[in-house]
Design an enzyme around this catalytic site. Structure first.
Site, PDB file in Angstrom:
ATOM      1  N   ASP A  26       0.857  -1.183   0.000  1.00  0.00           N
ATOM      2  CA  ASP A  26       0.000   0.000   0.000  1.00  0.00           C
ATOM      3  C   ASP A  26       0.891   1.229   0.000  1.00  0.00           C
ATOM      4  O   ASP A  26       1.780   1.362   0.859  1.00  0.00           O
ATOM      5  CB  ASP A  26      -0.907   0.012   1.217  1.00  0.00           C
ATOM      6  CG  ASP A  26      -1.933  -1.116   1.198  1.00  0.00           C
ATOM      7  OD1 ASP A  26      -1.981  -1.854   0.196  1.00  0.00           O
ATOM      8  OD2 ASP A  26      -2.685  -1.260   2.182  1.00  0.00           O
ATOM      9  N   ASP A 147     -15.264  -3.773  -1.635  1.00  0.00           N
ATOM     10  CA  ASP A 147     -14.927  -3.596  -0.226  1.00  0.00           C
ATOM     11  C   ASP A 147     -16.232  -3.412   0.534  1.00  0.00           C
ATOM     12  O   ASP A 147     -17.018  -2.514   0.206  1.00  0.00           O
ATOM     13  CB  ASP A 147     -14.030  -2.371  -0.032  1.00  0.00           C
ATOM     14  CG  ASP A 147     -12.774  -2.440  -0.882  1.00  0.00           C
ATOM     15  OD1 ASP A 147     -12.314  -3.563  -1.164  1.00  0.00           O
ATOM     16  OD2 ASP A 147     -12.246  -1.376  -1.257  1.00  0.00           O
TER      17      ASP A 147
END
Length: 260
Positions: A26, A147
């Site tokens: 990330d 998500d």
């Protein structure tokens, strides 16, 4: 052999595994970080240069790398081009990347940087025409990131929760041509409590497509449990914090799955 089984056979890497472990990198502010449940205020920096993390995972045997442009997810456009391009161009293995992709130009930009598969998330809710066009143009090079918070799809870097159920969205986009989904249960992300296996299987069964699990993988047993559901459509798992804290050693995990 079903279309899903045929695709799994085609996707087997050098290890012979169809179930793939995706080390996560990330990126925020050009650094390799991890957030807790997507909270930008709960950030830990693990590497100053994301390329170093990529090199580490490749050396350990990774066959794919999972990249997230956290700045891009928040701003709605790709931001960390330099780091993404450096990783995609130097690792020698496929890279998938998401975060803020809202236009065909964004998709083309990442493709030009060497990204093998782009991940569309927020746009799946907010701009269905764009997503369907991207699927039509790029096919397997597009994955849909779903998500979910309490079963409902979250968007814009998890800052907003929609009124759309994750399984319904997967069904609709499968009909539009989506072949791969990446499912994250936000409540499990960064919490080291194990993945929501039941929700992952439900999404795979509802869509009839392959699903890559994300969020919560913290033990070798989590990977083994997910891999047992490969025939249900669970095609792989994204592992982040557990790799950086040493709770999972990538080489050992790959060896364990081969033996299993």
């Amino acid at each position: 052999m079903s279309a899903r089984e045929s695709k799994r056979e085609t996707n087997k890497g050098e290890s012979g595994l169809a179930f793939i472990i995706y080390p996560a990198i990330d990126i925020r502010g050009g650094k390799c970080v991890r957030l807790v449940q997507g909270d930008y205020k709960q950030e830990t920096v693990y590497r100053d240069r994301p390329e170093e993390a990529a090199e580490e995972w490749v050396t350990a045997g990774a066959e794919w790398i999972h990249l997230v442009d956290l700045d891009g997810a928040r701003e709605g456009r790709p931001v960390n081009h330099a780091a993404i391009g450096a990783i995609a161009g130097a690792t020698g293995i496929p890279v998938q990347c998401g975060g803020g992709l809202r236009t065909l130009e964004d998709v083309a930009l990442l493709a030009d940087l060497g990204v093998s598969r782009v991940i569309l998330g927020t746009a799946a809710i907010e701009d269905r025409a764009f997503v369907e066009e991207a699927l039509a143009r790029y096919g397997d090079r597009v994955a849909i990131g779903i998500d979910a918070r309490n079963g409902y799809v979250a968007t814009r870097g998890w800052l907003t929760t929609s009124e759309v159920k994750a399984e319904e969205l997967a069904k609709e986009l499968a009909q539009a041509g989506a072949r791969t989904f990446i499912f994250t249960d936000i409540s499990r992300d960064g919490m080291m409590q194990g993945p929501n296996v039941e929700a992952i299987i439900r999404l795979a069964q509802a869509s009839g497509r392959e699903v890559i699990a994300s969020g919560g993988v913290s033990r070798y047993e989590d990977l083994e449990k997910l891999a047992r559901h490969e025939r249900d459509g669970v095609a792989g798992a994204i592992v982040g914090k557990a790799l950086y804290t040493g709770q999972i050693e990538l080489g050992q995990a790959l060896a364990g799955l081969r033996e299993a």
